[in-house]
Design a protein around this motif. Structure first.
Motif, PDB file in Angstrom:
ATOM      1  N   VAL A  98      -4.709  -1.285  20.313  1.00 24.47           N
ATOM      2  CA  VAL A  98      -5.866  -1.748  19.559  1.00 24.47           C
ATOM      3  C   VAL A  98      -6.358  -0.555  18.757  1.00 24.47           C
ATOM      4  CG1 VAL A  98      -8.217  -2.674  19.707  1.00 24.47           C
ATOM      5  CG2 VAL A  98      -6.490  -3.402  21.354  1.00 24.47           C
ATOM      6  N   GLY A  99      -6.679  -0.794  17.489  1.00 21.17           N
ATOM      7  CA  GLY A  99      -7.159   0.314  16.682  1.00 21.17           C
ATOM      8  C   GLY A  99      -7.620  -0.132  15.318  1.00 21.17           C
ATOM      9  N   GLN A 100      -7.664   0.835  14.409  1.00 22.30           N
ATOM     10  CA  GLN A 100      -8.097   0.579  13.039  1.00 22.30           C
ATOM     11  C   GLN A 100      -7.079   1.158  12.068  1.00 22.30           C
ATOM     12  OE1 GLN A 100     -12.006   2.429  13.085  1.00 22.30           O
ATOM     13  NE2 GLN A 100     -12.943   0.413  13.296  1.00 22.30           N
ATOM     14  N   LEU A 101      -6.961   0.482  10.920  1.00 24.10           N
ATOM     15  CA  LEU A 101      -6.080   0.916   9.840  1.00 24.10           C
ATOM     16  C   LEU A 101      -6.904   1.189   8.594  1.00 24.10           C
ATOM     17  CD1 LEU A 101      -3.320  -1.837  10.088  1.00 24.10           C
ATOM     18  CD2 LEU A 101      -3.175   0.501  10.938  1.00 24.10           C
ATOM     19  N   LYS A 102      -6.511   2.186   7.858  1.00 31.61           N
ATOM     20  CA  LYS A 102      -7.108   2.474   6.552  1.00 31.61           C
ATOM     21  C   LYS A 102      -5.956   2.593   5.569  1.00 31.61           C
ATOM     22  CE  LYS A 102     -10.306   4.072   3.648  1.00 31.61           C
ATOM     23  NZ  LYS A 102     -10.467   3.155   2.569  1.00 31.61           N
ATOM     24  N   MET A 160      -9.737  -1.766   8.610  1.00 27.58           N
ATOM     25  CA  MET A 160      -9.494  -3.038   9.289  1.00 27.58           C
ATOM     26  C   MET A 160      -9.071  -2.765  10.721  1.00 27.58           C
ATOM     27  SD  MET A 160      -7.108  -4.997   6.527  1.00 27.58           S
ATOM     28  CE  MET A 160      -6.156  -3.546   6.064  1.00 27.58           C
ATOM     29  N   GLY A 161      -9.534  -3.598  11.624  1.00 24.51           N
ATOM     30  CA  GLY A 161      -9.080  -3.526  13.002  1.00 24.51           C
ATOM     31  C   GLY A 161      -7.716  -4.177  13.120  1.00 24.51           C
ATOM     32  N   PHE A 162      -6.964  -3.785  14.125  1.00 21.13           N
ATOM     33  CA  PHE A 162      -5.664  -4.414  14.367  1.00 21.13           C
ATOM     34  C   PHE A 162      -5.365  -4.450  15.855  1.00 21.13           C
ATOM     35  CE2 PHE A 162      -4.394  -0.001  14.492  1.00 21.13           C
ATOM     36  CZ  PHE A 162      -3.315   0.032  15.379  1.00 21.13           C
ATOM     37  N   HIS A 163      -4.487  -5.381  16.221  1.00 24.64           N
ATOM     38  CA  HIS A 163      -3.949  -5.509  17.572  1.00 24.64           C
ATOM     39  C   HIS A 163      -2.439  -5.546  17.416  1.00 24.64           C
ATOM     40  CE1 HIS A 163      -7.961  -6.756  18.897  1.00 24.64           C
ATOM     41  NE2 HIS A 163      -7.984  -7.471  17.798  1.00 24.64           N
ATOM     42  N   ARG A 164      -1.749  -4.770  18.222  1.00 25.13           N
ATOM     43  CA  ARG A 164      -0.296  -4.732  18.094  1.00 25.13           C
ATOM     44  C   ARG A 164       0.326  -4.659  19.491  1.00 25.13           C
ATOM     45  NH1 ARG A 164       2.835  -1.193  13.524  1.00 25.13           N
ATOM     46  NH2 ARG A 164       4.767  -2.410  13.573  1.00 25.13           N
ATOM     47  N   MET A 165       1.383  -5.414  19.670  1.00 24.34           N
ATOM     48  CA  MET A 165       2.093  -5.444  20.934  1.00 24.34           C
ATOM     49  C   MET A 165       3.548  -5.068  20.693  1.00 24.34           C
ATOM     50  SD  MET A 165       4.106  -7.546  23.424  1.00 24.34           S
ATOM     51  CE  MET A 165       4.791  -8.398  22.109  1.00 24.34           C
ATOM     52  N   PHE A 166       4.055  -4.180  21.525  1.00 30.46           N
ATOM     53  CA  PHE A 166       5.455  -3.772  21.450  1.00 30.46           C
ATOM     54  C   PHE A 166       6.122  -4.067  22.790  1.00 30.46           C
ATOM     55  CE2 PHE A 166       3.239  -0.627  18.764  1.00 30.46           C
ATOM     56  CZ  PHE A 166       3.967  -0.712  17.591  1.00 30.46           C
ATOM     57  N   LEU A 167       7.352  -4.544  22.742  1.00 32.72           N
ATOM     58  CA  LEU A 167       8.195  -4.580  23.924  1.00 32.72           C
ATOM     59  C   LEU A 167       9.298  -3.565  23.666  1.00 32.72           C
ATOM     60  CD1 LEU A 167       8.878  -5.770  26.688  1.00 32.72           C
ATOM     61  CD2 LEU A 167      10.335  -7.428  25.505  1.00 32.72           C
ATOM     62  N   PHE A 222       0.857  -1.186   0.000  1.00 33.26           N
ATOM     63  CA  PHE A 222       0.000   0.000   0.000  1.00 33.26           C
ATOM     64  C   PHE A 222       0.889   1.230   0.000  1.00 33.26           C
ATOM     65  CE2 PHE A 222       0.312  -1.670   4.337  1.00 33.26           C
ATOM     66  CZ  PHE A 222       0.920  -0.620   4.986  1.00 33.26           C
ATOM     67  N   GLN A 223       0.331   2.330  -0.475  1.00 37.17           N
ATOM     68  CA  GLN A 223       1.091   3.576  -0.553  1.00 37.17           C
ATOM     69  C   GLN A 223       0.883   4.460   0.674  1.00 37.17           C
ATOM     70  OE1 GLN A 223       3.333   4.037  -2.995  1.00 37.17           O
ATOM     71  NE2 GLN A 223       2.722   1.946  -3.493  1.00 37.17           N
ATOM     72  N   LYS A 224      -0.360   4.542   1.131  1.00 37.60           N
ATOM     73  CA  LYS A 224      -0.638   5.387   2.289  1.00 37.60           C
ATOM     74  C   LYS A 224      -1.466   4.597   3.300  1.00 37.60           C
ATOM     75  CE  LYS A 224      -4.722   7.406   0.167  1.00 37.60           C
ATOM     76  NZ  LYS A 224      -5.470   8.577  -0.164  1.00 37.60           N
ATOM     77  N   ILE A 225      -1.286   4.973   4.549  1.00 35.15           N
ATOM     78  CA  ILE A 225      -2.013   4.297   5.625  1.00 35.15           C
ATOM     79  C   ILE A 225      -2.319   5.301   6.724  1.00 35.15           C
ATOM     80  CG2 ILE A 225       0.073   3.542   6.823  1.00 35.15           C
ATOM     81  CD1 ILE A 225      -1.588   0.897   7.388  1.00 35.15           C
ATOM     82  N   GLN A 226      -3.487   5.130   7.321  1.00 35.01           N
ATOM     83  CA  GLN A 226      -3.894   5.969   8.444  1.00 35.01           C
ATOM     84  C   GLN A 226      -4.183   5.056   9.629  1.00 35.01           C
ATOM     85  OE1 GLN A 226      -7.295   7.710   6.496  1.00 35.01           O
ATOM     86  NE2 GLN A 226      -6.238   9.679   6.292  1.00 35.01           N
ATOM     87  N   HIS A 227      -3.763   5.484  10.808  1.00 34.23           N
ATOM     88  CA  HIS A 227      -4.016   4.747  12.046  1.00 34.23           C
ATOM     89  C   HIS A 227      -5.046   5.500  12.876  1.00 34.23           C
ATOM     90  CE1 HIS A 227       0.007   3.210  11.069  1.00 34.23           C
ATOM     91  NE2 HIS A 227      -0.303   2.174  11.813  1.00 34.23           N
ATOM     92  N   SER A 228      -5.936   4.759  13.493  1.00 38.77           N
ATOM     93  CA  SER A 228      -6.830   5.312  14.495  1.00 38.77           C
ATOM     94  C   SER A 228      -6.682   4.410  15.722  1.00 38.77           C
ATOM     95  CB  SER A 228      -8.278   5.314  13.991  1.00 38.77           C
ATOM     96  OG  SER A 228      -9.143   5.744  15.017  1.00 38.77           O
ATOM     97  N   ILE A 229      -6.084   4.936  16.773  1.00 37.86           N
ATOM     98  CA  ILE A 229      -5.830   4.161  17.977  1.00 37.86           C
ATOM     99  C   ILE A 229      -7.077   4.213  18.866  1.00 37.86           C
ATOM    100  CG2 ILE A 229      -4.364   3.879  20.007  1.00 37.86           C
ATOM    101  CD1 ILE A 229      -2.927   3.439  17.300  1.00 37.86           C
ATOM    102  N   THR A 230      -7.633   3.048  19.149  1.00 31.56           N
ATOM    103  CA  THR A 230      -8.818   2.950  20.002  1.00 31.56           C
ATOM    104  C   THR A 230      -8.420   2.874  21.471  1.00 31.56           C
ATOM    105  OG1 THR A 230      -9.924   1.731  18.241  1.00 31.56           O
ATOM    106  CG2 THR A 230     -10.918   1.614  20.413  1.00 31.56           C
ATOM    107  N   ALA A 231      -7.417   2.063  21.775  1.00 35.58           N
ATOM    108  CA  ALA A 231      -6.966   1.897  23.154  1.00 35.58           C
ATOM    109  C   ALA A 231      -5.491   1.510  23.149  1.00 35.58           C
ATOM    110  CB  ALA A 231      -7.791   0.811  23.853  1.00 35.58           C
ATOM    111  N   GLN A 232      -4.830   1.875  24.222  1.00 33.43           N
ATOM    112  CA  GLN A 232      -3.441   1.454  24.409  1.00 33.43           C
ATOM    113  C   GLN A 232      -3.198   1.276  25.900  1.00 33.43           C
ATOM    114  OE1 GLN A 232      -0.443   4.596  23.585  1.00 33.43           O
ATOM    115  NE2 GLN A 232      -2.160   5.755  22.756  1.00 33.43           N
ATOM    116  N   ASP A 233      -2.444   0.244  26.197  1.00 29.39           N
ATOM    117  CA  ASP A 233      -2.101  -0.055  27.584  1.00 29.39           C
ATOM    118  C   ASP A 233      -0.601  -0.278  27.666  1.00 29.39           C
ATOM    119  OD1 ASP A 233      -4.820  -0.238  28.786  1.00 29.39           O
ATOM    120  OD2 ASP A 233      -5.027  -1.842  27.309  1.00 29.39           O
TER     121      ASP A 233
END
Length: 185
Positions: free
Chosen positions: A86-90, A97-104, A61-72
């Motif tokens: 937890v959020g949505q991607l466009k 699309m919804g997404f779940h992402r975990m970072f350490l 994809f060329q462009k993407i937008q994030h909408s963060i619903t929640a973060q802990d």
């Protein structure tokens, strides 16, 4: 933001920065990973800064937008922060699309880097499908019947004149949806 614990401030700042890089120039994401970093993207694993940046830069994809619903965020031993997003991607003109992402995140020489990154798209559609498709999604056992008030097999839809009236139609749909072949009325 000043009244939040430092690990929440750091985690939130990292997520904001990561989303900006991801949306503007994915090749710059190398600044947040190190050679010991690991990425799991939809079950595919990548190890090291170069492999991670190559994967993320090659996404179709060329462009993407994030909408963060929640973060802990949680503090971890060894100067680490565990962050869940937890959020949505466009992406481009694709559906949202919804997404779940975990970072350490790990503090190395007073700089925060991403040691581990796991992403899963939330592609599940929780809308109830039409009754004609419900049986395909949840096939009944061969010897079952739909409801205690019906002798029909579970792959048939009750009609309005069946015992239970309109409730029986709803019952049949619920029975097919949830694989429970007992009465809901």
């Amino acid at each position: 933001m000043g009244d939040k614990p430092i690990w929440e401030q750091t985690g939130s700042s990292f997520i904001r920065h990561s989303c900006q890089l991801f949306g503007n120039d994915r090749t710059q994401l190398g600044t947040v990973y190190i050679d010991a970093s690991g990425l799991t993207w939809e079950g595919q694993q990548f190890q090291g800064e170069a492999a991670i940046v190559e994967k993320l830069s090659s996404l179709p994809f060329q462009k993407i937008q994030h909408s963060i619903t929640a973060q802990d965020h949680q503090p971890r031993p060894e100067s680490c922060i565990l962050s869940m997003v937890v959020g949505q991607l466009k992406a481009d003109e694709d559906p949202i699309m919804g997404f779940h992402r975990m970072f350490l995140l790990k503090n190395i020489n007073d700089a925060w880097v991403c040691a581990n990154d796991i992403l899963r798209l939330a592609l599940h559609n929780f809308r109830l499908p039409p009754p004609s498709q419900a049986v395909l999604l949840f096939p009944p056992p061969p010897s079952s019947r739909c409801c205690s008030h019906s002798s029909r097999p579970p792959n048939s839809i009750h009609k309005e004149q069946d015992r239970g009236g309109a409730g029986a139609v709803r019952c049949s749909v619920l029975c097919m949806m949830f694989g429970r072949w007992t009465s809901y009325i």
